[in-house]
Design a protein around this motif. Structure first.
Motif, PDB file in Angstrom:
ATOM      1  N   ARG A   7       4.998   7.930 -11.884  1.00 46.92           N
ATOM      2  CA  ARG A   7       6.160   7.528 -11.094  1.00 46.92           C
ATOM      3  C   ARG A   7       6.015   6.106 -10.585  1.00 46.92           C
ATOM      4  O   ARG A   7       6.943   5.327 -10.637  1.00 46.92           O
ATOM      5  CB  ARG A   7       6.386   8.486  -9.918  1.00 46.92           C
ATOM      6  CG  ARG A   7       7.596   8.081  -9.059  1.00 46.92           C
ATOM      7  CD  ARG A   7       8.134   9.205  -8.219  1.00 46.92           C
ATOM      8  NE  ARG A   7       7.309   9.646  -7.134  1.00 46.92           N
ATOM      9  CZ  ARG A   7       7.404   9.181  -5.880  1.00 46.92           C
ATOM     10  NH1 ARG A   7       8.252   8.224  -5.565  1.00 46.92           N
ATOM     11  NH2 ARG A   7       6.623   9.695  -4.938  1.00 46.92           N
ATOM     12  N   LYS A   8       4.843   5.742 -10.070  1.00 48.92           N
ATOM     13  CA  LYS A   8       4.659   4.377  -9.577  1.00 48.92           C
ATOM     14  C   LYS A   8       3.192   4.071  -9.372  1.00 48.92           C
ATOM     15  O   LYS A   8       2.363   4.977  -9.267  1.00 48.92           O
ATOM     16  CB  LYS A   8       5.417   4.130  -8.282  1.00 48.92           C
ATOM     17  CG  LYS A   8       4.879   4.873  -7.073  1.00 48.92           C
ATOM     18  CD  LYS A   8       5.380   4.325  -5.731  1.00 48.92           C
ATOM     19  CE  LYS A   8       6.823   4.588  -5.490  1.00 48.92           C
ATOM     20  NZ  LYS A   8       7.259   4.145  -4.148  1.00 48.92           N
ATOM     21  N   THR A   9       2.895   2.784  -9.326  1.00 48.22           N
ATOM     22  CA  THR A   9       1.573   2.301  -8.934  1.00 48.22           C
ATOM     23  C   THR A   9       1.756   1.294  -7.811  1.00 48.22           C
ATOM     24  O   THR A   9       2.794   0.625  -7.725  1.00 48.22           O
ATOM     25  CB  THR A   9       0.824   1.620 -10.105  1.00 48.22           C
ATOM     26  OG1 THR A   9       1.611   0.537 -10.599  1.00 48.22           O
ATOM     27  CG2 THR A   9       0.523   2.594 -11.222  1.00 48.22           C
ATOM     28  N   VAL A  34      -3.345   2.633  -6.512  1.00 44.81           N
ATOM     29  CA  VAL A  34      -3.007   4.050  -6.499  1.00 44.81           C
ATOM     30  C   VAL A  34      -1.897   4.289  -7.511  1.00 44.81           C
ATOM     31  O   VAL A  34      -1.074   3.412  -7.776  1.00 44.81           O
ATOM     32  CB  VAL A  34      -2.572   4.552  -5.104  1.00 44.81           C
ATOM     33  CG1 VAL A  34      -3.682   4.345  -4.097  1.00 44.81           C
ATOM     34  CG2 VAL A  34      -1.302   3.903  -4.645  1.00 44.81           C
ATOM     35  N   ALA A  35      -1.899   5.485  -8.072  1.00 46.50           N
ATOM     36  CA  ALA A  35      -0.852   5.909  -9.000  1.00 46.50           C
ATOM     37  C   ALA A  35      -0.353   7.276  -8.549  1.00 46.50           C
ATOM     38  O   ALA A  35      -1.162   8.150  -8.205  1.00 46.50           O
ATOM     39  CB  ALA A  35      -1.387   5.986 -10.423  1.00 46.50           C
ATOM     40  N   LEU A  36       0.953   7.435  -8.550  1.00 44.09           N
ATOM     41  CA  LEU A  36       1.564   8.734  -8.299  1.00 44.09           C
ATOM     42  C   LEU A  36       2.021   9.293  -9.636  1.00 44.09           C
ATOM     43  O   LEU A  36       2.784   8.645 -10.357  1.00 44.09           O
ATOM     44  CB  LEU A  36       2.765   8.605  -7.367  1.00 44.09           C
ATOM     45  CG  LEU A  36       2.441   8.415  -5.896  1.00 44.09           C
ATOM     46  CD1 LEU A  36       3.703   8.086  -5.127  1.00 44.09           C
ATOM     47  CD2 LEU A  36       1.762   9.642  -5.319  1.00 44.09           C
ATOM     48  N   VAL A  37       1.512  10.483  -9.969  1.00 47.26           N
ATOM     49  CA  VAL A  37       1.862  11.116 -11.237  1.00 47.26           C
ATOM     50  C   VAL A  37       2.325  12.551 -10.987  1.00 47.26           C
ATOM     51  O   VAL A  37       1.959  13.181  -9.993  1.00 47.26           O
ATOM     52  CB  VAL A  37       0.684  11.121 -12.242  1.00 47.26           C
ATOM     53  CG1 VAL A  37       0.231   9.713 -12.573  1.00 47.26           C
ATOM     54  CG2 VAL A  37      -0.472  11.965 -11.739  1.00 47.26           C
ATOM     55  N   LYS A  38       3.120  13.046 -11.903  1.00 45.20           N
ATOM     56  CA  LYS A  38       3.550  14.443 -11.877  1.00 45.20           C
ATOM     57  C   LYS A  38       2.327  15.331 -12.081  1.00 45.20           C
ATOM     58  O   LYS A  38       1.484  15.051 -12.934  1.00 45.20           O
ATOM     59  CB  LYS A  38       4.559  14.670 -13.012  1.00 45.20           C
ATOM     60  CG  LYS A  38       5.144  16.045 -13.052  1.00 45.20           C
ATOM     61  CD  LYS A  38       6.250  16.175 -12.066  1.00 45.20           C
ATOM     62  CE  LYS A  38       7.029  17.462 -12.304  1.00 45.20           C
ATOM     63  NZ  LYS A  38       7.982  17.698 -11.255  1.00 45.20           N
ATOM     64  N   ASN A  39       2.223  16.395 -11.287  1.00 46.55           N
ATOM     65  CA  ASN A  39       1.140  17.358 -11.434  1.00 46.55           C
ATOM     66  C   ASN A  39       1.632  18.508 -12.313  1.00 46.55           C
ATOM     67  O   ASN A  39       2.395  19.354 -11.854  1.00 46.55           O
ATOM     68  CB  ASN A  39       0.711  17.883 -10.063  1.00 46.55           C
ATOM     69  CG  ASN A  39      -0.434  18.876 -10.154  1.00 46.55           C
ATOM     70  OD1 ASN A  39      -0.859  19.255 -11.239  1.00 46.55           O
ATOM     71  ND2 ASN A  39      -0.919  19.307  -8.997  1.00 46.55           N
ATOM     72  N   LEU A 162       0.352  14.188  -7.900  1.00 46.06           N
ATOM     73  CA  LEU A 162      -1.025  13.796  -7.630  1.00 46.06           C
ATOM     74  C   LEU A 162      -1.050  12.307  -7.355  1.00 46.06           C
ATOM     75  O   LEU A 162      -0.346  11.534  -8.012  1.00 46.06           O
ATOM     76  CB  LEU A 162      -1.915  14.075  -8.845  1.00 46.06           C
ATOM     77  CG  LEU A 162      -2.266  15.528  -9.119  1.00 46.06           C
ATOM     78  CD1 LEU A 162      -2.544  15.739 -10.595  1.00 46.06           C
ATOM     79  CD2 LEU A 162      -3.473  15.924  -8.290  1.00 46.06           C
ATOM     80  N   LEU A 163      -1.848  11.894  -6.388  1.00 42.52           N
ATOM     81  CA  LEU A 163      -2.106  10.481  -6.148  1.00 42.52           C
ATOM     82  C   LEU A 163      -3.542  10.231  -6.569  1.00 42.52           C
ATOM     83  O   LEU A 163      -4.463  10.862  -6.049  1.00 42.52           O
ATOM     84  CB  LEU A 163      -1.920  10.140  -4.670  1.00 42.52           C
ATOM     85  CG  LEU A 163      -2.138   8.677  -4.268  1.00 42.52           C
ATOM     86  CD1 LEU A 163      -1.282   8.342  -3.060  1.00 42.52           C
ATOM     87  CD2 LEU A 163      -3.607   8.369  -3.966  1.00 42.52           C
ATOM     88  N   PHE A 164      -3.729   9.353  -7.544  1.00 48.72           N
ATOM     89  CA  PHE A 164      -5.059   8.975  -7.985  1.00 48.72           C
ATOM     90  C   PHE A 164      -5.318   7.543  -7.537  1.00 48.72           C
ATOM     91  O   PHE A 164      -4.419   6.693  -7.610  1.00 48.72           O
ATOM     92  CB  PHE A 164      -5.187   9.068  -9.510  1.00 48.72           C
ATOM     93  CG  PHE A 164      -5.135  10.468 -10.046  1.00 48.72           C
ATOM     94  CD1 PHE A 164      -5.974  11.453  -9.546  1.00 48.72           C
ATOM     95  CD2 PHE A 164      -4.260  10.812 -11.062  1.00 48.72           C
ATOM     96  CE1 PHE A 164      -5.943  12.757 -10.056  1.00 48.72           C
ATOM     97  CE2 PHE A 164      -4.221  12.093 -11.576  1.00 48.72           C
ATOM     98  CZ  PHE A 164      -5.061  13.067 -11.062  1.00 48.72           C
ATOM     99  N   ALA A 165      -6.536   7.268  -7.062  1.00 51.29           N
ATOM    100  CA  ALA A 165      -6.854   5.949  -6.509  1.00 51.29           C
ATOM    101  C   ALA A 165      -8.197   5.452  -7.020  1.00 51.29           C
ATOM    102  O   ALA A 165      -9.130   6.233  -7.227  1.00 51.29           O
ATOM    103  CB  ALA A 165      -6.871   6.022  -4.985  1.00 51.29           C
TER     104      ALA A 165
END
Length: 193
Positions: A7-9, A34-39, A162-165
């Motif tokens: 979705r975004k970084t 950070v990246a927001l992705v669909k879980n 999910l937020l991955f960092a």
């Protein structure tokens, strides 16, 4: 193959000139992405998650490349860390999907990094923040590099995200003076010293 739709970084950069003491000759830089992705596992229990780590490897490499760019290049980067934050419809184990794609992407791009990549994980709703622990890339006992960087996104993670960092640093804390293994004494053989 699960879909981790991006979705975004967001990239965060800090240049620290002092922390109450004298102004440093060279500011310390810390940066995170950070990246927001669909879980794809939100709302249900899935027994086999481990194979999905491979699907996240391109995201880890892309984020690492952007983070190195934000750091102004690879030269001097000597600290790193990672974190994962899952929305309420997920489970904490979903954040563990980031261990290999996040950690190994940084190790690959930074060369012969020996130390474990510090990590934190948690469950949280929209606007939750997470601390990314930082440590020296070659020696876990370098106290000057024990640090953390707090990140968050105002509109995430949504319940099914999910937020991955990832985070990197150049140099130890700006006024470090707590002893321990000094950077000049690192042998880089075992990831500890």
């Amino acid at each position: 193959m699960p879909e981790f739709t991006l979705r975004k970084t967001i990239v965060f950069v800090e240049d620290i000139h002092h922390d109450g003491g004298p102004v440093a000759e060279t500011p310390r830089r810390r940066a995170a992405i950070v990246a927001l992705v669909k879980n794809p596992f939100a709302g249900r229990y899935v027994e086999d998650l481990q194979s999905a780590m491979d699907d996240l490897k391109p995201l880890g490499l892309m984020m690492t490349d952007r983070l190195i760019e934000a750091m102004g290049g690879i030269a001097g980067i000597d600290g790193y860390g990672k974190a994962g934050l899952v929305g309420e419809a997920g489970e904490l184990e979903h954040t563990a999907l980031w261990h290999v794609p996040g950690g190994y992407a940084m190790r690959e791009r930074l060369g012969e990094a020996k130390a474990i990549v510090p990590s934190s994980m948690k469950i949280g709703g929209v606007g939750s923040r997470i601390d990314i622990p930082l440590g020296h890339i070659n020696a876990a006992y370098v106290r000057s590099h024990f640090d953390g960087m707090e990140v968050g996104v105002p509109d995430g993670p949504k319940a099914d995200e999910l937020l991955f960092a990832l985070a990197m640093s150049r140099g130890g804390r700006i006024h470090h003076r707590m002893g321990g293994l000094m950077v000049d004494d690192v042998t880089g053989e075992d990831g500890l010293r």
